[in-house]
Design an enzyme around this catalytic site. Structure first.
Site, PDB file in Angstrom:
ATOM      1  CG  HIS A  31      -1.757   1.214   1.364  1.00 32.84           C
ATOM      2  ND1 HIS A  31      -3.033   1.281   0.850  1.00 32.84           N
ATOM      3  CD2 HIS A  31      -1.510   2.414   1.926  1.00 32.84           C
ATOM      4  CE1 HIS A  31      -3.543   2.470   1.107  1.00 32.84           C
ATOM      5  NE2 HIS A  31      -2.637   3.184   1.763  1.00 32.84           N
ATOM      6  CG  HIS A 261      -6.503   1.877  -0.822  1.00 33.22           C
ATOM      7  ND1 HIS A 261      -6.289   1.806   0.532  1.00 33.22           N
ATOM      8  CD2 HIS A 261      -7.430   2.844  -1.001  1.00 33.22           C
ATOM      9  CE1 HIS A 261      -7.053   2.681   1.153  1.00 33.22           C
ATOM     10  NE2 HIS A 261      -7.754   3.323   0.259  1.00 33.22           N
ATOM     11  CD  GLU A 406     -20.004  -7.125  24.755  1.00 29.83           C
ATOM     12  OE1 GLU A 406     -20.987  -7.510  25.412  1.00 29.83           O
ATOM     13  OE2 GLU A 406     -20.074  -6.265  23.841  1.00 29.83           O
ATOM     14  CG  HIS A 468     -28.068 -14.264  26.587  1.00 28.82           C
ATOM     15  ND1 HIS A 468     -28.787 -13.730  25.540  1.00 28.82           N
ATOM     16  CD2 HIS A 468     -27.686 -13.214  27.363  1.00 28.82           C
ATOM     17  CE1 HIS A 468     -28.862 -12.413  25.687  1.00 28.82           C
ATOM     18  NE2 HIS A 468     -28.188 -12.078  26.776  1.00 28.82           N
TER      19      HIS A 468
END
Length: 656
Positions: A31, A261, A406, A468
């Site tokens: 890149h 890129h 999380e 869950h």
């Protein structure tokens, strides 16, 4: 700050650009866009603002620089070389080659001066938040005379699109991490084309809403870059975002296009060199390329020496000096094994409850143990009793409240441990480990000792239902190389899990802990036996006809079944495998002594892939092949046949 002449900085920026196109051409892939577009930013930051010592890349009070946009690795490699790190032009010429110290994306531990492994976008920004948080945590304990540095991060449009960056940035703003400075390379281009194809939000306003201070500049204007950094480092009341408008692929024929890129063709490389006025041979830099950084080594060495003098003066208190040394060296108390609670006479207990008791028994003697949960601390058992929660007003606490974030939690934990001085633990329900899997994978890749406390480990979560109830998560975690996954059968095996988490320094440890109570194994030396990852919990007379292998809460079922069948005159052994990775690292003789040659019945309340390595053709797996259901855990045990009677019945079938 020493202000460098504009012409000198432009020479450095040109060198970065030419090294980039030469290295990518030699590799045939890579890149070029970001290094060409951010060369001025890197030159000003590294020459005038960054406090660093190229001769001592691990100096604890150095400023950190994180290239979150890891695809632009040649920007970092070029800067490290120009600043005098142990990275030669020969190393750069071997960009992306097998065995080189210049891999395609920066890797911690491979290249001197690289602070973290980046590539998956957003992770680096999260790591930088963790590093900035670690700086504040240590400063609160040892004072600004010893810990007083900044964390800089360069993020791309792609980083800003990733949710993990938003989670981490939100926490940074909430905690007012004023020594964190983020450059946003706002070039408006992604691989698929212009960012407007999929991205139209106002990033500046978003970060302002997080509590960040925001500036906007021309990322090629040296004076604006310098002024923005001066303003950002003059205040420490909140994190700083510098939105730098740049031209991706600056100086190349692919400027401002998605083609930047990728690598440039030979003709495009030559055209870029001509545009930049460069006539030197590939991987050859004239003396003027290094002038901007001529004082960096001396200034860094002087700052390092002055800091060491302050360190000597600061520690008149022997106890504080010892604590400082232990935290930085990741040393543990010599009496560690004596500090664990004795659960041998305890009644049935959930392993998450045992984990909480262990954590609180150890925390007072291990000051580096700092962590928290993604808004489930009470359920995870991860709050240190009597310790404060860390806040923007007080970083002396030891409990971290991550909120329902999380993924951000996982990336911040990596930054905490990479910074040094902190041994972090983080927690959530096992089923939500999926939300932080990329961060867990990077911790394993970087060989960093992060501890993951995952509770509610099976369908026995109960009434919350299949959303869950984890069935595939243990298997998925075991698939990550260099991650130890512990699923302890009882409180005593949980001691072994925590001991491994604390003593391991070359990788992370994940614990899968029960919500429901499980019986305590009544066997001598469980804590020591479990350290080997697997051991016999019920033995038979003579060579076994069948070996029942189980983990976690299913071990008690295996033990019941083996005992019942042995009473019937059969020869059945029961084996507990609390950690498959540790067990498979034992010598083959030990493994054979535990597993034997007989047919095996492998029992786990998860998918078959979790125990595939110990399940041979002809063996039987008894576990989950569907998602769970909503009911009490007792009814689910009956429904999915996780009872002593059901396991005994399957064993009888195998015995004929």
């Amino acid at each position: 700050m020493t202000e460098i002449a504009a012409e000198v900085l432009r020479n450095a920026a040109t060198a970065i650009r030419v090294l980039t196109v030469d290295a990518v051409r030699a590799a045939g892939i890579g890149h070029v866009g970001l290094p060409l577009g951010c060369a001025e930013i890197g030159s000003v930051l590294f020459s005038e603002f960054l406090k660093h010592d190229p001769a001592d890349p691990t100096w604890i009070d150095r400023d950190r620089f994180v290239l979150s946009a890891g695809h632009g690795s040649m920007l970092l490699y070029s800067l490290l070389h120009l600043n005098g790190y142990a990275l030669s032009l020969e190393d750069i010429s071997r960009f992306r080659q097998l065995g080189s110290i210049t891999p395609g994306h920066p890797e911690h531990g491979v290249t001197p001066g690289v602070e973290t492994t980046t590539g998956p976008l957003g992770q680096g920004l999260g790591n930088a938040v963790g590093m900035a948080l670690a700086e504040r945590l240590l400063a609160a304990r040892f004072g600004n005379e010893l810990i007083d540095h900044r964390t800089y991060v360069l993020a791309s449009d792609g980083d800003m699109m990733e949710g993990v960056a938003s989670e981490a940035a939100s926490i940074a703003g909430h905690l007012k991490l004023g020594k964190l400075v983020c450059f946003y390379d706002d070039n408006g281009i992604t691989i698929d084309g212009k960012t407007e194809l999929s991205f139209s939000e106002d990033v500046a306003k978003r970060f302002e809403s997080y509590g960040w201070s925001v500036q906007a500049i021309d990322g090629h204007d040296l004076a604006q870059i310098r002024a923005a950094l001066s303003k950002a480092t003059a205040s420490e009341d909140r994190p700083q975002l510098i939105v730098a408008r740049t031209h991706i692929g600056y100086g190349s024929p692919k400027v401002d296009t998605s083609a930047a890129h990728g690598h440039l063709s030979d003709s495009s490389v030559e055209q870029t060199r001509a545009t930049l006025g460069w006539s030197h041979a590939p991987f050859s830099l004239p003396a003027e390329s290094y002038v901007a950084f001529a004082e960096v080594k001396a200034a860094g060495a002087a700052a390092n020496k002055a800091w060491r003098g302050r360190q000597e003066a600061a520690f008149k208190d022997a106890a504080l000096r010892a604590q400082w040394g232990r935290m930085l060296a990741r040393e543990l108390p010599v009496s560690l094994d004596e500090m664990f609670p004795d659960f041998s006479a305890d009644k049935p207990m959930a392993t998450r409850q045992a984990s909480g008791k262990i954590l609180n028994a150890l925390a007072a003697e291990i000051p580096s143990l700092i962590g928290g949960s993604a808004d489930l601390a009470g359920s995870n058992g991860t709050t240190q009793t009597g310790a404060k929660f860390v806040s923007a007003e007080d970083f002396a606490g030891r409990n971290l409240a991550f909120g329902v974030r999380e993924h951000g939690m996982g990336s911040i934990a990596n930054g905490l441990v990479l910074h040094g001085g902190i041994r972090p633990y983080v927690a959530t329900f096992l089923v939500f480990s999926d939300y932080m899997r990329p961060a867990i994978r990077l911790a394993a890749l970087m060989e960093q000792p992060v501890t993951y406390v995952f509770t509610h480990d099976s369908v026995f979560v109960g009434e919350d239902g299949p959303t869950h109830q984890p069935v595939e998560q243990v298997a998925a975690l075991r698939a990550i190389p260099n991650l130890e996954v512990w699923r302890p059968a009882d409180a005593r095996e949980t001691v072994a899990a925590w001991r491994s988490a604390l003593t391991r320094n070359d990788g992370p440890v994940a614990m899968a802990l029960t919500r429901q109570n499980v019986p305590t194994i009544e066997l001598a030396g469980v804590e020591e036996k479990a350290r080997r990852g697997g051991y016999t919990v019920v033995e038979c007379e003579g060579a076994p006809e069948l070996v029942i292998v189980a983990t976690g809460s299913e071990v008690s079922l295996a033990m019941d079944a083996a005992k019942a069948l042995n009473q019937e005159g059969r020869r059945v052994r029961a084996v507990s495998l609390p950690c498959l990775e540790v067990f498979e690292a034992q010598d083959t003789a030990y493994q054979a002594s535990v597993l034997g040659e007989a047919r095996r019945l492998c029992v786990e309340a998860g998918v078959p892939q979790g125990l595939a390595s110990v399940t041979r053709p002809g063996d039987r797996f008894h576990g989950m092949r569907t998602f769970g259901a909503s009911a009490s855990y007792q009814k689910l045990a009956q429904h999915f046949k996780f009872t002593s009677e059901a396991v005994t019945g399957v064993a009888r079938e195998l015995l004929g």
